[in-house]
Write a protein that holds these residues in place. Structure first.
Motif, short mmCIF file in Angstrom:
data_model
loop_
_atom_site.label_atom_id
_atom_site.label_comp_id
_atom_site.label_asym_id
_atom_site.label_seq_id
_atom_site.Cartn_x
_atom_site.Cartn_y
_atom_site.Cartn_z
N ARG A 63 1.23 -21.44 -8.18
CA ARG A 63 0.87 -22.52 -9.09
C ARG A 63 -0.23 -22.08 -10.05
O ARG A 63 -0.18 -22.36 -11.25
CB ARG A 63 0.41 -23.75 -8.29
CG ARG A 63 -0.09 -24.90 -9.17
CD ARG A 63 -0.42 -26.12 -8.34
NE ARG A 63 -1.36 -25.83 -7.27
CZ ARG A 63 -2.68 -25.71 -7.44
NH1 ARG A 63 -3.21 -25.84 -8.66
NH2 ARG A 63 -3.46 -25.46 -6.41
N ASN A 122 7.91 -20.39 -7.15
CA ASN A 122 7.07 -20.62 -5.97
C ASN A 122 7.41 -19.56 -4.93
O ASN A 122 8.42 -19.65 -4.23
CB ASN A 122 7.33 -22.02 -5.41
CG ASN A 122 6.36 -22.39 -4.31
OD1 ASN A 122 5.77 -21.53 -3.65
ND2 ASN A 122 6.19 -23.68 -4.08
N THR A 145 3.34 -19.67 3.46
CA THR A 145 4.01 -20.57 2.53
C THR A 145 2.99 -21.32 1.67
O THR A 145 3.14 -21.40 0.45
CB THR A 145 4.88 -21.57 3.29
OG1 THR A 145 4.10 -22.18 4.33
CG2 THR A 145 6.10 -20.90 3.90
N HIS A 146 1.95 -21.85 2.30
CA HIS A 146 0.94 -22.63 1.57
C HIS A 146 0.06 -21.73 0.71
O HIS A 146 -0.30 -22.08 -0.41
CB HIS A 146 0.09 -23.42 2.57
CG HIS A 146 0.90 -24.28 3.49
ND1 HIS A 146 1.64 -25.35 3.04
CD2 HIS A 146 1.11 -24.22 4.84
CE1 HIS A 146 2.26 -25.92 4.06
NE2 HIS A 146 1.96 -25.26 5.16
N GLY A 173 6.21 -19.07 -2.18
CA GLY A 173 6.12 -19.56 -0.81
C GLY A 173 7.39 -20.22 -0.33
O GLY A 173 7.50 -20.59 0.85
N VAL A 174 8.39 -20.34 -1.21
CA VAL A 174 9.63 -21.04 -0.89
C VAL A 174 10.69 -20.18 -0.19
O VAL A 174 11.39 -20.67 0.69
CB VAL A 174 10.22 -21.68 -2.18
CG1 VAL A 174 11.70 -21.98 -2.03
CG2 VAL A 174 9.45 -22.95 -2.52
N TYR A 192 14.30 -24.49 -2.45
CA TYR A 192 13.89 -24.75 -1.06
C TYR A 192 14.99 -25.53 -0.34
O TYR A 192 15.33 -25.23 0.80
CB TYR A 192 12.59 -25.53 -1.02
CG TYR A 192 12.14 -25.84 0.39
CD1 TYR A 192 11.69 -24.83 1.24
CD2 TYR A 192 12.19 -27.14 0.88
CE1 TYR A 192 11.30 -25.10 2.54
CE2 TYR A 192 11.80 -27.43 2.17
CZ TYR A 192 11.35 -26.41 3.00
OH TYR A 192 10.97 -26.69 4.29
N TYR A 231 7.81 -22.58 -11.53
CA TYR A 231 7.12 -23.10 -10.35
C TYR A 231 7.42 -24.58 -10.11
O TYR A 231 7.38 -25.39 -11.03
CB TYR A 231 5.60 -22.93 -10.47
CG TYR A 231 4.86 -23.61 -9.33
CD1 TYR A 231 4.73 -22.98 -8.10
CD2 TYR A 231 4.36 -24.91 -9.48
CE1 TYR A 231 4.09 -23.62 -7.03
CE2 TYR A 231 3.73 -25.55 -8.43
CZ TYR A 231 3.61 -24.91 -7.21
OH TYR A 231 3.00 -25.55 -6.15
N ASP A 235 2.19 -20.55 -2.23
CA ASP A 235 2.47 -21.72 -3.07
C ASP A 235 1.29 -21.94 -4.02
O ASP A 235 1.47 -22.11 -5.24
CB ASP A 235 2.67 -22.95 -2.18
CG ASP A 235 3.01 -24.21 -2.97
OD1 ASP A 235 2.35 -24.47 -3.99
OD2 ASP A 235 3.93 -24.93 -2.55
N ASP A 261 11.22 -28.21 -5.23
CA ASP A 261 11.88 -26.97 -5.64
C ASP A 261 13.33 -26.97 -5.15
O ASP A 261 13.58 -27.03 -3.94
CB ASP A 261 11.14 -25.76 -5.07
CG ASP A 261 11.55 -24.46 -5.73
OD1 ASP A 261 12.76 -24.28 -5.97
OD2 ASP A 261 10.67 -23.64 -6.01
N SER A 312 6.64 -27.46 -6.72
CA SER A 312 6.11 -27.62 -5.38
C SER A 312 7.26 -27.56 -4.38
O SER A 312 8.42 -27.82 -4.74
CB SER A 312 5.36 -28.94 -5.25
OG SER A 312 6.24 -30.03 -5.48
N ARG A 313 6.94 -27.23 -3.16
CA ARG A 313 7.97 -27.02 -2.15
C ARG A 313 8.92 -28.21 -2.00
O ARG A 313 10.13 -28.05 -1.84
CB ARG A 313 7.29 -26.72 -0.81
CG ARG A 313 8.25 -26.35 0.31
CD ARG A 313 7.47 -25.85 1.51
NE ARG A 313 8.33 -25.61 2.64
CZ ARG A 313 8.14 -24.66 3.53
NH1 ARG A 313 7.12 -23.84 3.38
NH2 ARG A 313 8.93 -24.52 4.56
#
Length: 205
Positions: free
Chosen positions: A157, A137, A149-150, A139-140, A187, A178, A153, A184, A180-181
């Motif tokens: 994905r 990810n 970040t979004h 965005g992490v 994170y 991958y 992310d 993860d 999700s935040r």
């Protein structure tokens, strides 16, 4: 922003100072080719033994490990480089690429086409095992902040799903990174598991 540029310069410097791990035992039990981007190269680690290649060596000390990874490698660059490698010299190919294509906003249409080309090439020229580590990810990392970040992310994905479908079609082994935040582990550990550029995992990551 100035902050992003400042940390990006650290990424470039890390790439220049990182030593890529490889191993050439006299009588190898298995011959492994690693090819991918900065993560597989080992950028972010202060000691090459803590990179992915180094950790493989710790678990399989009699494995021959050839690391053809490059900092900043994209799918397009990987296609060009792997095309001139004698793949018959290896039993296992480990591929990790895609992060740069996520960050550089490579259109998914082009990614699909390049994956198709890569799959055809590997199926035609290589009879061993292919293992693919898809993008984490992006965005992490601590460098990323909203709204990036979004955005990254979501792109990460989508890339992971593409790699899953592609690997299944060609009977390759897929290792998805991958998450999700909120699930993860990187994170939760972002203050201790990233290098000074706040983008690459460090020795702990």
């Amino acid at each position: 922003s100035i902050r992003f540029i400042w940390y990006s310069r650290h990424s470039v410097q890390l790439g220049k100072t990182t030593h890529c791990f490889s191993s050439t035992p006299t009588h190898p039990e298995i011959r492994i080719l690693l090819i991918g981007d900065s993560t597989l190269y080992g950028t972010g680690c202060t000691d090459a033994k803590n990179s992915i290649a180094g950790r493989i060596h710790q678990d399989y000390p009699l494995a021959s490990i050839t690391n053809e990874s490059e900092n900043g490698m994209t799918l397009r660059r990987l296609l060009k480089k792997i095309a001139v490698i004698d793949l018959s010299a290896y039993d296992l190919i480990l591929i990790q690429v895609g992060g740069m294509d996520v960050l550089k906003l490579t259109p998914l249409f082009f990614v699909r086409n390049m994956l198709t080309e890569l799959g055809t090439m590997l199926t035609r020229t290589f009879s061993g095992t292919v293992m693919c580590i898809s993008v984490n990810n992006t965005g992490v990392p601590p460098l990323m902040h909203a709204p990036f970040t979004h955005f990254f992310d979501r792109r990460s994905r989508m890339f992971s799903e593409l790699w899953h479908t592609w690997s299944k079609e060609h009977s390759f082994i897929h290792v998805p990174l991958y998450r999700s935040r909120d699930t993860d582990p990187l994170y939760a550990l972002r203050t201790t598991h990233f290098a000074i550029d706040r983008m690459h995992p460090n020795d702990n990551g």
